[in-house]
Design a protein around this motif. Structure first.
Motif, PDB file in Angstrom:
ATOM      1  N   THR A  90      41.850  25.328 -48.114  1.00  0.00           N
ATOM      2  CA  THR A  90      41.170  25.728 -49.357  1.00  0.00           C
ATOM      3  C   THR A  90      39.672  25.525 -49.169  1.00  0.00           C
ATOM      4  OG1 THR A  90      41.684  23.508 -50.249  1.00  0.00           O
ATOM      5  CG2 THR A  90      42.952  25.378 -51.117  1.00  0.00           C
ATOM      6  N   ASP A  91      38.879  26.516 -49.616  1.00  0.00           N
ATOM      7  CA  ASP A  91      37.442  26.276 -49.624  1.00  0.00           C
ATOM      8  C   ASP A  91      37.111  25.620 -50.960  1.00  0.00           C
ATOM      9  OD1 ASP A  91      36.460  29.785 -50.012  1.00  0.00           O
ATOM     10  OD2 ASP A  91      37.596  28.444 -51.287  1.00  0.00           O
ATOM     11  N   SER A  92      35.994  24.909 -50.986  1.00  0.00           N
ATOM     12  CA  SER A  92      35.795  23.917 -52.065  1.00  0.00           C
ATOM     13  C   SER A  92      35.268  24.533 -53.349  1.00  0.00           C
ATOM     14  CB  SER A  92      34.779  22.875 -51.591  1.00  0.00           C
ATOM     15  OG  SER A  92      33.554  23.537 -51.314  1.00  0.00           O
ATOM     16  N   TYR A  95      30.659  27.881 -52.606  1.00  0.00           N
ATOM     17  CA  TYR A  95      30.223  29.268 -52.380  1.00  0.00           C
ATOM     18  C   TYR A  95      30.380  30.101 -53.649  1.00  0.00           C
ATOM     19  CZ  TYR A  95      30.233  33.818 -49.994  1.00  0.00           C
ATOM     20  OH  TYR A  95      29.966  35.092 -49.580  1.00  0.00           O
ATOM     21  N   GLN A  96      31.528  29.943 -54.316  1.00  0.00           N
ATOM     22  CA  GLN A  96      31.793  30.759 -55.500  1.00  0.00           C
ATOM     23  C   GLN A  96      30.893  30.333 -56.659  1.00  0.00           C
ATOM     24  OE1 GLN A  96      34.200  29.363 -53.605  1.00  0.00           O
ATOM     25  NE2 GLN A  96      34.721  31.320 -52.619  1.00  0.00           N
ATOM     26  N   VAL A  97      30.802  29.034 -56.854  1.00  0.00           N
ATOM     27  CA  VAL A  97      30.098  28.588 -58.068  1.00  0.00           C
ATOM     28  C   VAL A  97      28.611  28.916 -57.973  1.00  0.00           C
ATOM     29  CG1 VAL A  97      29.442  26.203 -57.512  1.00  0.00           C
ATOM     30  CG2 VAL A  97      30.338  26.741 -59.772  1.00  0.00           C
ATOM     31  N   GLU A 146      26.459  23.398 -50.993  1.00  0.00           N
ATOM     32  CA  GLU A 146      25.622  24.380 -51.692  1.00  0.00           C
ATOM     33  C   GLU A 146      25.289  25.495 -50.712  1.00  0.00           C
ATOM     34  OE1 GLU A 146      21.823  23.052 -53.306  1.00  0.00           O
ATOM     35  OE2 GLU A 146      21.817  24.755 -54.696  1.00  0.00           O
ATOM     36  N   CYS A 147      25.844  26.670 -50.991  1.00  0.00           N
ATOM     37  CA  CYS A 147      25.591  27.808 -50.107  1.00  0.00           C
ATOM     38  C   CYS A 147      24.506  28.687 -50.733  1.00  0.00           C
ATOM     39  CB  CYS A 147      26.876  28.620 -49.923  1.00  0.00           C
ATOM     40  SG  CYS A 147      26.610  30.123 -48.960  1.00  0.00           S
ATOM     41  N   LEU A 148      23.359  28.772 -50.085  1.00  0.00           N
ATOM     42  CA  LEU A 148      22.235  29.516 -50.635  1.00  0.00           C
ATOM     43  C   LEU A 148      22.318  30.987 -50.237  1.00  0.00           C
ATOM     44  CD1 LEU A 148      19.307  27.018 -49.931  1.00  0.00           C
ATOM     45  CD2 LEU A 148      20.483  27.456 -52.104  1.00  0.00           C
ATOM     46  N   ALA A 184      33.685  19.192 -42.966  1.00  0.00           N
ATOM     47  CA  ALA A 184      32.353  19.327 -43.571  1.00  0.00           C
ATOM     48  C   ALA A 184      31.839  20.744 -43.314  1.00  0.00           C
ATOM     49  CB  ALA A 184      31.404  18.317 -42.949  1.00  0.00           C
ATOM     50  N   ILE A 185      30.831  21.142 -44.090  1.00  0.00           N
ATOM     51  CA  ILE A 185      30.256  22.487 -43.936  1.00  0.00           C
ATOM     52  C   ILE A 185      28.762  22.360 -43.618  1.00  0.00           C
ATOM     53  CG2 ILE A 185      29.856  24.726 -45.009  1.00  0.00           C
ATOM     54  CD1 ILE A 185      32.221  24.178 -46.882  1.00  0.00           C
ATOM     55  N   VAL A 186      28.371  22.897 -42.486  1.00  0.00           N
ATOM     56  CA  VAL A 186      26.958  22.854 -42.076  1.00  0.00           C
ATOM     57  C   VAL A 186      26.192  23.961 -42.784  1.00  0.00           C
ATOM     58  CG1 VAL A 186      25.360  23.078 -40.123  1.00  0.00           C
ATOM     59  CG2 VAL A 186      27.571  21.926 -39.800  1.00  0.00           C
ATOM     60  N   GLN A 187      25.085  23.594 -43.404  1.00  0.00           N
ATOM     61  CA  GLN A 187      24.209  24.561 -44.039  1.00  0.00           C
ATOM     62  C   GLN A 187      22.837  24.512 -43.354  1.00  0.00           C
ATOM     63  OE1 GLN A 187      25.012  26.884 -46.078  1.00  0.00           O
ATOM     64  NE2 GLN A 187      26.998  26.233 -46.884  1.00  0.00           N
ATOM     65  N   GLY A 188      21.900  25.297 -43.892  1.00  0.00           N
ATOM     66  CA  GLY A 188      20.559  25.311 -43.289  1.00  0.00           C
ATOM     67  C   GLY A 188      20.002  26.709 -43.089  1.00  0.00           C
ATOM     68  N   GLY A 213      28.726  27.132 -42.550  1.00  0.00           N
ATOM     69  CA  GLY A 213      28.616  27.930 -43.764  1.00  0.00           C
ATOM     70  C   GLY A 213      27.254  28.616 -43.832  1.00  0.00           C
ATOM     71  N   GLY A 214      27.051  29.312 -44.948  1.00  0.00           N
ATOM     72  CA  GLY A 214      25.742  29.942 -45.164  1.00  0.00           C
ATOM     73  C   GLY A 214      25.481  31.126 -44.268  1.00  0.00           C
ATOM     74  N   LEU A 215      26.544  31.624 -43.628  1.00  0.00           N
ATOM     75  CA  LEU A 215      26.406  32.857 -42.830  1.00  0.00           C
ATOM     76  C   LEU A 215      27.312  33.918 -43.439  1.00  0.00           C
ATOM     77  CD1 LEU A 215      26.266  31.377 -39.206  1.00  0.00           C
ATOM     78  CD2 LEU A 215      24.371  32.241 -40.599  1.00  0.00           C
ATOM     79  N   SER A 216      27.183  35.128 -42.907  1.00  0.00           N
ATOM     80  CA  SER A 216      27.896  36.248 -43.535  1.00  0.00           C
ATOM     81  C   SER A 216      27.476  36.380 -45.001  1.00  0.00           C
ATOM     82  CB  SER A 216      29.415  36.030 -43.442  1.00  0.00           C
ATOM     83  OG  SER A 216      30.094  37.193 -43.864  1.00  0.00           O
ATOM     84  N   VAL A 217      26.162  36.127 -45.223  1.00  0.00           N
ATOM     85  CA  VAL A 217      25.597  36.266 -46.580  1.00  0.00           C
ATOM     86  C   VAL A 217      24.457  37.284 -46.566  1.00  0.00           C
ATOM     87  CG1 VAL A 217      26.293  33.986 -47.412  1.00  0.00           C
ATOM     88  CG2 VAL A 217      24.132  34.238 -46.154  1.00  0.00           C
ATOM     89  N   GLY A 218      24.508  38.199 -45.577  1.00  0.00           N
ATOM     90  CA  GLY A 218      23.507  39.262 -45.507  1.00  0.00           C
ATOM     91  C   GLY A 218      22.461  39.060 -44.427  1.00  0.00           C
ATOM     92  N   MET A 244      32.826  30.341 -41.575  1.00  0.00           N
ATOM     93  CA  MET A 244      33.354  30.780 -42.871  1.00  0.00           C
ATOM     94  C   MET A 244      32.886  32.199 -43.224  1.00  0.00           C
ATOM     95  SD  MET A 244      33.019  27.245 -45.028  1.00  0.00           S
ATOM     96  CE  MET A 244      34.499  27.523 -45.993  1.00  0.00           C
ATOM     97  N   GLY A 245      33.859  32.994 -43.700  1.00  0.00           N
ATOM     98  CA  GLY A 245      33.525  34.320 -44.225  1.00  0.00           C
ATOM     99  C   GLY A 245      33.275  35.378 -43.172  1.00  0.00           C
ATOM    100  N   VAL A 246      33.668  35.115 -41.955  1.00  0.00           N
ATOM    101  CA  VAL A 246      33.394  36.069 -40.863  1.00  0.00           C
ATOM    102  C   VAL A 246      34.713  36.590 -40.291  1.00  0.00           C
ATOM    103  CG1 VAL A 246      32.422  36.268 -38.524  1.00  0.00           C
ATOM    104  CG2 VAL A 246      31.225  34.954 -40.277  1.00  0.00           C
TER     105      VAL A 246
HETATM  106  N1  LIG Z   1      30.293  33.258 -46.002  1.00  0.00           N
HETATM  107  C1  LIG Z   1      30.785  32.114 -46.596  1.00  0.00           C
HETATM  108  C2  LIG Z   1      32.061  32.138 -47.122  1.00  0.00           C
HETATM  109  C3  LIG Z   1      32.572  31.013 -47.726  1.00  0.00           C
HETATM  110  N2  LIG Z   1      33.856  31.064 -48.261  1.00  0.00           N
HETATM  111  C4  LIG Z   1      31.810  29.829 -47.808  1.00  0.00           C
HETATM  112  C5  LIG Z   1      32.281  28.623 -48.448  1.00  0.00           C
HETATM  113  O1  LIG Z   1      33.417  28.565 -48.974  1.00  0.00           O
HETATM  114  N3  LIG Z   1      31.502  27.542 -48.509  1.00  0.00           N
HETATM  115  N4  LIG Z   1      30.256  27.540 -47.986  1.00  0.00           N
HETATM  116  C6  LIG Z   1      29.749  28.616 -47.368  1.00  0.00           C
HETATM  117  O2  LIG Z   1      28.606  28.558 -46.900  1.00  0.00           O
HETATM  118  C7  LIG Z   1      30.521  29.825 -47.267  1.00  0.00           C
HETATM  119  C8  LIG Z   1      30.017  30.959 -46.644  1.00  0.00           C
END
Ligand SMILES: Nc1cc(N)c2c(=O)[nH][nH]c(=O)c2c1
Length: 365
Positions: A90-92, A95-97, A146-148, A184-188, A213-218, A244-246
Motif C-alpha cells: 500500500t502506498d501511504s 502522493y494523493q493527498v 510529501e511528494c512535490l 521509506a520514500i526518497v524525495q528531493g 518517489g517524486g518521479l514520474s511527475v512530469g 514509484m509510479g513508473v
Molecule cells: N510517481 C509517484 C507515484 C506514487 N504512488 C508516489 C507515492 O505513493 N508516494 N510518493 C511519491 O513520490 C510517489 C510518486
C-alpha cells in the motif's frame, strides 16, 4: 520479509532477485499492477493471477476514505477483502493527498484536507497513516511522504525533504507490526544534493526497503535517469529498491538498468481502457478504423486469454460499443505484456545479456 539477490548484470547495475513476503515470492525486477480501491479495474483476482503478477499496489488514502480501514480490518484485511492471496503493497497517501485541490493546511505535524468523497474534514499524519496501513494489512507499507509537483523551487524542495525525513522517522517509531515491512520514500525532486542528503538520512534509519518517489511527475525520462544515476547507488544493495509510479517500458527498462527491483504504474490498465494496446511491435490504437475487419490477435506473440481467443476486430467492436468486456480484455492483455517483459528482463539478467535484450525490445516499441 526476505530479499535474495540471484544475479547481477556485469555491464550495468541491473539485478535479479526474490522478495519473499507472508503472501509468497515476488521475482524481481517486478511490475505491480495498480489496484487503487482494492481492485485492478475490470479484472477478477483469477484473471490477475493468470497475468503472473506477483504483487499489487493498493492505495491507503482511497481505502481510508472509502470503505474505511477499520471496515477492511473487520472483514479480515485487504487480502481476504479483495480475495488476492499474493503480495500487496500500500502506498501511504502522501502522493494523493498532496495532489488534492482541496488541500487546506500542511504543517510539520500533518495534512488537513477535505474529503473529495463526502466533503468531511480529514487529517493525516505519520502515526495515523501507519494505523491505516497496519489495519489494511498489506505485506509492504510505505512511509508518509510529501511528494512535490515538478518543477519546484529548490528551497521548497529542501524544506519538503526535511519534512519527509522527519515523517519517515515518526513512521518508523509508530511501526509496530512484525508482519508488515516498512519502506521509506526518497524525495528531493531533481536536485542531486537534496536527493543524496535524503537518501543518506533515510538509510541511516534502516528501513526494510527504499522507494524512490517524486518521479514520474512530469520530469521526463532524461531527468528521471539522472536522479536514478546518483540516488540508487546510495541505497543498500541488500534491500529492495522501488521506483514509484513508473512507467512506460522505456522507463522501466531504464530503471532496471539502474538497479531498481520494483515498479508500479497505471499505464497498462489506464491506457488499455483507453484503447491503447502494448504489443511486441509497438503500441496499437485498437479503436482505429483500420482494425474494423482485422481477424488477427492484438499480438501474435502474446499468449494471454485476449490474444488466444479474440480478434482485433472484435475487441475494437467492444470498445467502440462501450462494452465493458473490451476494457477487461485490453487491461488483461496489457498487464500480461508488462509481466512478460519483466520475465524476459529477469532471464536476460541471469544470462548476462540485459543490454542486448533492452535494446532489441525497445527497438520494436
Ligand atoms: N510517481 C509517484 C507515484 C506514487 N504512488 C508516489 C507515492 O505513493 N508516494 N510518493 C511519491 O513520490 C510517489 C510518486
Amino acid at each position: 520479509m526476505q530479499f535474495r539477490l540471484l544475479a547481477s548484470d556485469n555491464k550495468t547495475k541491473a539485478r535479479c532477485g526474490e522478495i519473499t513476503t507472508n503472501h509468497g515470492l515476488i521475482p524481481t525486477p517486478a511490475f505491480m499492477p495498480v489496484g487503487t480501491q482494492a481492485t485492478v479495474k475490470t479484472l477478477t483476482p483469477l484473471q490477475l493471477q493468470e497475468t503472473e503478477a506477483h504483487a499489487l499496489l493498493c492505495n491507503a488514502y482511497h481505502l481510508y476514505l472509502r470503505p474505511g480501514h477499520e471496515v477492511v480490518k473487520k472483514l479480515g484485511g485487504l487480502h481476504k477483502f479483495m480475495k488476492w492471496d499474493r503480495s500487496i503493497i500500500t502506498d501511504s497517501g502522501g502522493y494523493q493527498v498532496f495532489s488534492l485541490e482541496r488541500l487546506t493546511k500542511v504543517t510539520d505535524d500533518g495534512v488537513e484536507f477535505q474529503s473529495p468523497i463526502d466533503g468531511s474534514r480529514r487529517f493525516l499524519n505519520p502515526e495515523i497513516v501507519m494505523d491505516i496501513q497496519h489495519a489494511l494489512g498489506a505485506d509492504i507499507i510505505m512511509a508518509f511522504d510529501e511528494c512535490l509537483p515538478y518543477p519546484c523551487e529548490k528551497d521548497r524542495v529542501r524544506q519538503s525533504m526535511y519534512r519527509t525525513v522527519k515523517w519517515a522517522n515518526r513512521c518508523l517509531k509508530a511501526h509496530n507490526s512484525d508482519d508488515q515491512e516498512l519502506f521509506a520514500i526518497v524525495q528531493g525532486s531533481v536536485f542531486k544534493d537534496i536527493r543524496e542528503e535524503c537518501t543518506d538520512r533515510l538509510v541511516e534509519m534502516e528501513f526494510n526497503g527504499y522507494a524512490i518517489g517524486g518521479l514520474s511527475v512530469g520530469e521526463g525520462n532524461l531527468l528521471m535517469n539522472e536522479v536514478l544515476e546518483y540516488t540508487t547507488p546510495r541505497l543498500p544493495e541488500n534491500k529492495p529498491r522501488y521506483l514509484m509510479g513508473v512507467g512506460f517500458p522505456l522507463d522501466i527498462l531504464d530503471g532496471i538498468e539502474h538497479g531498481i527491483d520494483l515498479f508500479d504504474c497505471v499505464i497498462p490498465t489506464r491506457n488499455g481502457r483507453n484503447g491503447c494496446a502494448f504489443t511486441s511491435n509497438g503500441k496499437l490504437k485498437i479503436r482505429n478504423s483500420c482494425y474494423k475487419t482485422d481477424e488477427r490477435p492484438i499480438d501474435k506473440n502474446c499468449h494471454c486469454y485476449a490474444c488466444k481467443n479474440f480478434s482485433r476486430a472484435y475487441i475494437r467492436h467492444l470498445l467502440t460499443s462501450n462494452e465493458i468486456l473490451g476494457l477487461s480484455l485490453m487491461s488483461l492483455h496489457n498487464i500480461c505484456f508488462f509481466e512478460n517483459m519483466m520475465k524476459k528482463a529477469r532471464q536476460s539478467i541471469i544470462e548476462g545479456n540485459f543490454l542486448n535484450f533492452k535494446s532489441k525490445f525497445l527497438s520494436l516499441q
